[in-house]
Design an enzyme around this catalytic site. Structure first.
Site, short mmCIF file in Angstrom:
data_model
loop_
_atom_site.label_atom_id
_atom_site.label_comp_id
_atom_site.label_asym_id
_atom_site.label_seq_id
_atom_site.Cartn_x
_atom_site.Cartn_y
_atom_site.Cartn_z
N GLU A 65 -49.73 -3.44 -1.76
CA GLU A 65 -50.41 -4.32 -2.16
C GLU A 65 -51.57 -4.90 -1.89
O GLU A 65 -52.83 -5.27 -2.39
CB GLU A 65 -49.12 -5.54 -2.24
CG GLU A 65 -50.45 -6.92 -2.83
CD GLU A 65 -49.29 -8.30 -2.76
OE1 GLU A 65 -48.09 -8.03 -2.61
OE2 GLU A 65 -49.84 -9.37 -2.93
N GLU A 98 -43.63 -20.28 -4.04
CA GLU A 98 -44.60 -19.89 -5.00
C GLU A 98 -44.12 -20.30 -6.43
O GLU A 98 -44.21 -19.72 -7.49
CB GLU A 98 -45.00 -18.58 -4.93
CG GLU A 98 -45.62 -18.08 -3.43
CD GLU A 98 -45.88 -16.79 -3.45
OE1 GLU A 98 -45.41 -15.84 -4.52
OE2 GLU A 98 -46.72 -16.39 -2.64
N ASP A 134 -48.15 -12.22 4.84
CA ASP A 134 -47.82 -11.76 3.60
C ASP A 134 -48.40 -10.44 3.65
O ASP A 134 -49.11 -9.94 2.87
CB ASP A 134 -48.47 -12.46 2.42
CG ASP A 134 -47.93 -11.86 1.03
OD1 ASP A 134 -47.02 -11.04 1.15
OD2 ASP A 134 -48.47 -12.44 -0.08
#
Ligand code: GCU
Length: 940
Positions: A407, A307, A379
């Site tokens: 998240e 990332e 993820d």
């Protein structure tokens, strides 16, 4: 001071009791209010009188044998805890007498340095650790057993942790924002260090109480600043606090630190190549410097070439080369390197990338290097298969990375107790060794391949909110992670029961109701968000909270009119299933054998496909969302039964969270069900519904007539006639209703008349459909209300020079400089403009902003006036915007996730004749402020 019931309530019983002021406590019908700060270490007076009497006889004082900070911590915690629990002082003394709790440490091979025994002797209790940390863990265990009112005769125990590395990962930034944090700002006030806060001690106690022995205090997207020499004494002070509680401090390291930190200095280094001698020397010096200040520094956690982060691949080296260079320099100090395998750029299927990059490196990482792998290959989705790297790296030390912070599982709004998920991950048999083993738990406890540098890392949910985790029940995940790291064999039932008893006491009804809710909550969240392994259905670049299935087409699903899913099979798809052992290849690769909960992760199937449950795939999707939402309603009413059994403050706090949970669960249900009806056009066997959609780009003007366009689709098999109207928020809203008839499967757009009051705000609206029926997306739709320009002193649409303009509003772009005739404009350097495109309305799509502060001058009319400003970003997350005049802050926004907007307000005065005001727009240091609109209206 005389203690009355009232002062006791006001001061909190524990404080008064710990000071030894009271012999006992009258039993209250409703327990005194708590704010959640004490988590599972509440140490309130033992309620059962018999048990209390036995405890008072058994524990009269604490004696610590040996002079070691960790042992002293054990002693002070026992004294504090027992004093609270027994309602009288249980001091630390030097001499052992009757009723002593004796804490000591003695090397012992069976216990290991972190194990302990608790033994009842004739006249005392011995807590003996195989090392100081073991003794500390024993002290906490004794206190937990006393909190749970275990009889004195049943307190003997021996225990030791299963995983050597039990680690928290904070994703905390230097400006104290927390990436994926939902509990306020970082508890670490970096700029105040080496100044220490009381809360650091409580933080260390929290960790030690559940056996966490390592913590990485900064974000994996790491700022090199953390390694700057000026920062290290401060971090050393923090490490000192942690050390007394047996916790080692770690840092996330930015791989390009040698470049960043030598820039502008006498000997700049232009590369971060691990094979470059200057780079190696820089790290050597930095590591030497750190250990001079922090002798027990744990090591570095590194996110490299992921990332956008820098890493060894930038120089043609491998991840192993990159990790080993650091590992070799840490080794003499007993430091370690934890290297993350979370990389996903470059392949067609995100799920395969980590395996394809890391599997070939197996055996190349040095002994003190550990590869940290997220539980699943994507993820942290609510359901993923276990990452095939477990079992795929038998010659590499490995840790599993779990995400405690929610998240993708509802932030601090949806209750989602993750221990059942983690149990499933840890128990997964990889079939890569003999028989079905090893399991993930075997690997991370070192049993599988006889390793020591292995364990579990949890991306933590802690922030500076008073309750630590943003919502009261979120702390159960923090606790649960640690308990599993200590012992992965504990059942979810045992762990949640322990947490409930420690957090809410022993009331049976509280225990049974809350336990049932919590143990169902993960699969419930799955059922109304993403059943059948569908995966990623939120906007990938945003906050990962709200449903946005259209944005992950191809990334996580290939939805068409015929079916959905993702063909990852070896036979016809991406080949992902081929990364597993033969046993799983056969199961995952086969449409018949693939477990339903992972079906759409592994396969693309038609809507008519019949599942193992006997339902068609599309019917399962519908039912799962409706049933899941129904269960959330039951959670809320279940909690409602506990009124009066839990203290009023925490009861109300949790009730409010369930209210918000219901709203968001409904949003998920409605969005996903509508999405799949839209593609499949299959009417539910249970009868169908109407579904509402809102053409994009609609703003509502305050103080004047609007017509709100609503598209109604009839997802039933018969014609439907109905009337629709906006439900007025209060009596200042005026609305009208519209009738329509829509054929089966058809759609019609109705224009609903609505006049909001003259406000600048964000309002959730409901649409009433009569006669009443299931109408998806008819509730809690958020709209921006902006005041009618004709009724404002000033109405500015702020953004780029060429984006669409809000009706009646004046444009302010970076080139709009101040002029007296206009009465508004920039003075000094102008800011930058951005346009996020047509998915947003004219007001929200564009804005101006900048790093340094800029000044917007406006003319104020005479007298009092209200200023309202719109802040937010339709793209990435949006830092705070601070509007000031001179030294006076007028209004400020907080950190906002991408796609979330807010209006901020201030009251100004133009004086007798009007005047100009220089408004300074700024953010926190080095952060980008935003401004999308500014209006001046009559003062309220
Ligand atoms: C996710 C998350 C990021 C985080 C990343 C990581 O993609 O959204 O915020 O940085 O995981 O684990 O590195």
């Amino acid at each position: 001071m005389t203690i009355t019931r009232r002062t006791l309530l006001a001061s909190g019983a524990a404080g008064a009791l710990a000071a030894g002021l009271l012999p006992g406590l009258p039993s209250f019908a409703v327990p005194p209010s708590e704010d959640g700060y004490d988590l599972w270490m509440r140490y309130r007076l033992v309620a059962d009188r018999d048990v209390l009497a036995h405890y008072r006889a058994a524990f009269t004082h604490v004696v610590v044998l040996g002079d070691h900070a960790v042992l002293r911590s054990a002693g002070s915690e026992l004294s504090r805890g027992l004093s609270g629990l027994l309602g009288r002082s249980v001091p630390v003394r030097d001499r052992i007498g009757d009723g002593a709790v004796v804490v000591s440490a003695k090397a012992d091979d069976t216990l290991g340095p972190e194990g302990f025994t608790i033994r009842r002797r004739a006249d005392r209790f011995d807590i003996t650790g195989g090392g100081e940390r073991g003794a500390l863990y024993g002290a906490f265990r004794l206190l937990q057993q006393v909190q749970r009112q275990r009889p004195v005769e049943q307190l003997n125990t021996t225990d030791r942790p299963a995983s050597p590395l039990r680690m928290l990962n904070h994703w905390d930034n230097l400006n104290r924002s927390i990436e994926r944090g939902y509990a306020g700002k970082s508890i670490f006030v970096w700029d105040e260090l080496p100044g220490l806060r009381e809360r650091y001690v409580d933080y260390a106690r929290v960790l030690a109480s559940v056996g966490i022995n390592h913590t990485v205090v900064n974000n994996v997207n790491a700022s090199a600043e953390f390694l700057r020499s000026e920062r290290l004494p401060g971090l050393a002070a923090l490490a000192g606090v942690l050390r007394s509680w047996g916790v080692r401090l770690w840092l996330s390291a930015n791989y390009a630190s040698p470049i960043t930190l030598t820039k502008g200095g006498p000997a700049p280094i232009a590369v971060a190549d691990p094979f470059d001698a200057r780079v190696q020397q820089w790290w050597q010096d930095k590591i030497d410097e750190i250990y001079r200040l922090i002798p027990d520094f744990g090591g570095f956690l590194v996110k490299a070439n992921s990332e956008g982060q820098p890493g060894p691949l930038d120089y043609g080296r491998t991840h192993a080369d990159g990790a080993n260079m650091l590992a070799d320099r840490l080794a003499p100090y007993d430091g370690k390197i934890v290297w993350r395998s979370f990389v996903h750029e470059g392949f067609d299927d995100w799920a395969e990338y980590q395996y394809r990059v890391f599997h070939p490196l197996d055996g190349q990482f040095h002994e003190n290097a550990v590869v940290q792998t997220k539980n699943g290959p994507i993820d942290f989705q609510v359901r993923e298969p276990v990452n095939p790297l477990f079992g795929g790296l038998p010659r590499t030390n490995q840790m599993v990375e779990l995400q405690i912070t929610q998240e993708y599982t509802g932030h601090s709004t949806h209750l989602c107790y993750l221990v059942p998920e983690w149990k499933a991950v840890l128990g997964f048999p990889t079939y890569t060794g003999s028989g079905s083993g090893p399991t993930v738990a075997d690997i991370v406890t070192g049993v599988a391949y006889d390793q020591e540098n292995v364990g579990m890392a949890g991306v933590v949910n802690i922030g500076d909110d008073r309750d630590w985790t943003g919502y009261q029940l979120g702390a159960a995940n923090t606790h649960g992670f640690a308990r599993l790291a200590w012992n992965p064999r504990l059942s979810a039932d045992e762990i949640v029961t322990e947490w409930i008893e420690l957090t809410f006491g022993l009331d049976r009804q509280v225990g049974s109701v809350l336990k049932a809710i919590m143990l169902q909550s993960w699969e419930t969240y799955e059922s109304y968000t993403s059943p059948l392994g569908m995966g990623y259905l939120t906007y990938p670049l945003g906050s990962h909270f709200a449903p946005a299935p259209t944005t992950t087409q191809n990334l996580s699903h290939h939805t068409t009119a015929a079916g959905t899913g993702f063909d990852r099979t070896a036979a016809t798809g991406t080949g992902f299933t081929g990364l597993y052992a033969a046993h799983w290849q056969e199961i995952y690769g086969s449409l018949e054998n693939c477990p339903d909960e992972l079906l759409l992760f592994m396969h693309w199937v038609p809507y008519t496909h019949v599942l193992q449950s006997g339902k068609t795939m599309i019917q399962h999707i519908y039912d799962s969302h409706f049933n899941g939402y129904q269960r959330v309603l039951e959670f809320r009413s279940g909690w409602g039964q506990l009124a009066g059994r839990v203290d009023a403050a925490r009861y109300a706090d949790i009730a409010a969270t369930f209210d918000a949970h219901v709203v968001e669960a409904e949003r998920w249900r409605d969005t996903i069900v509508s999405y799949f009806y839209g593609f499949s056009r299959t009417v539910s066997a249970r009868g169908g519904w109407l579904q509402l959609a809102y053409p994009g780009g609609q703003l509502l003007f305050g103080g004047r007539a609007n017509s709100l366009a609503v598209q109604v689709t009839n997802a039933t098999d018969a014609e439907r006639s109905f009337t629709a109207a906006v439900r007025p928020v209060d009596s200042s809203w005026q609305v009208g209703s519209v009738g329509a008839t829509v054929g089966a499967g058809g759609s019609a757009t109705v224009a609903l008349p609505v006049i909001p009051p003259l406000i600048a705000g964000l309002v959730d609206l409901d649409i009433d459909i009569t006669p009443a029926q299931t109408a998806l997306s008819s509730r809690n739709q958020t709209f921006v209300i902006t005041p009618d320009a004709a009724q404002c002193h000033l109405a500015l649409d702020i953004g780029t020079a060429d984006s669409p303009l809000v009706t009646g509003y004046a444009r302010v772009s970076p080139s709009t400089t101040w002029s007296t005739t206009r009465g508004y404009g920039w003075v000094g350097t102008a800011p930058q403009g951005r346009d996020r495109g047509s998915t947003w309305d004219a007001l929200r799509r564009d804005f101006v902003g900048d790093y340094p502060a800029r000044t917007l001058r406006v003319t104020l009319p005479p007298g009092p006036v209200r200023l309202s400003a719109l802040v937010g970003d339709g793209g990435p997350d949006c830092p705070p915007t601070i509007i000031a005049e001179g030294n006076k802050v007028l209004a400020a926004s907080t950190d906002l996730p991408g796609g979330v907007f807010t209006w901020i307000h201030a009251d100004l005065d133009g004086g007798p004749t009007g005047r100009t005001a220089d408004l300074t727009l700024d953010s926190e240091p080095d952060r980008f402020w935003h401004l999308g609109a500014l209006v001046l209206t009559a003062a309220p």
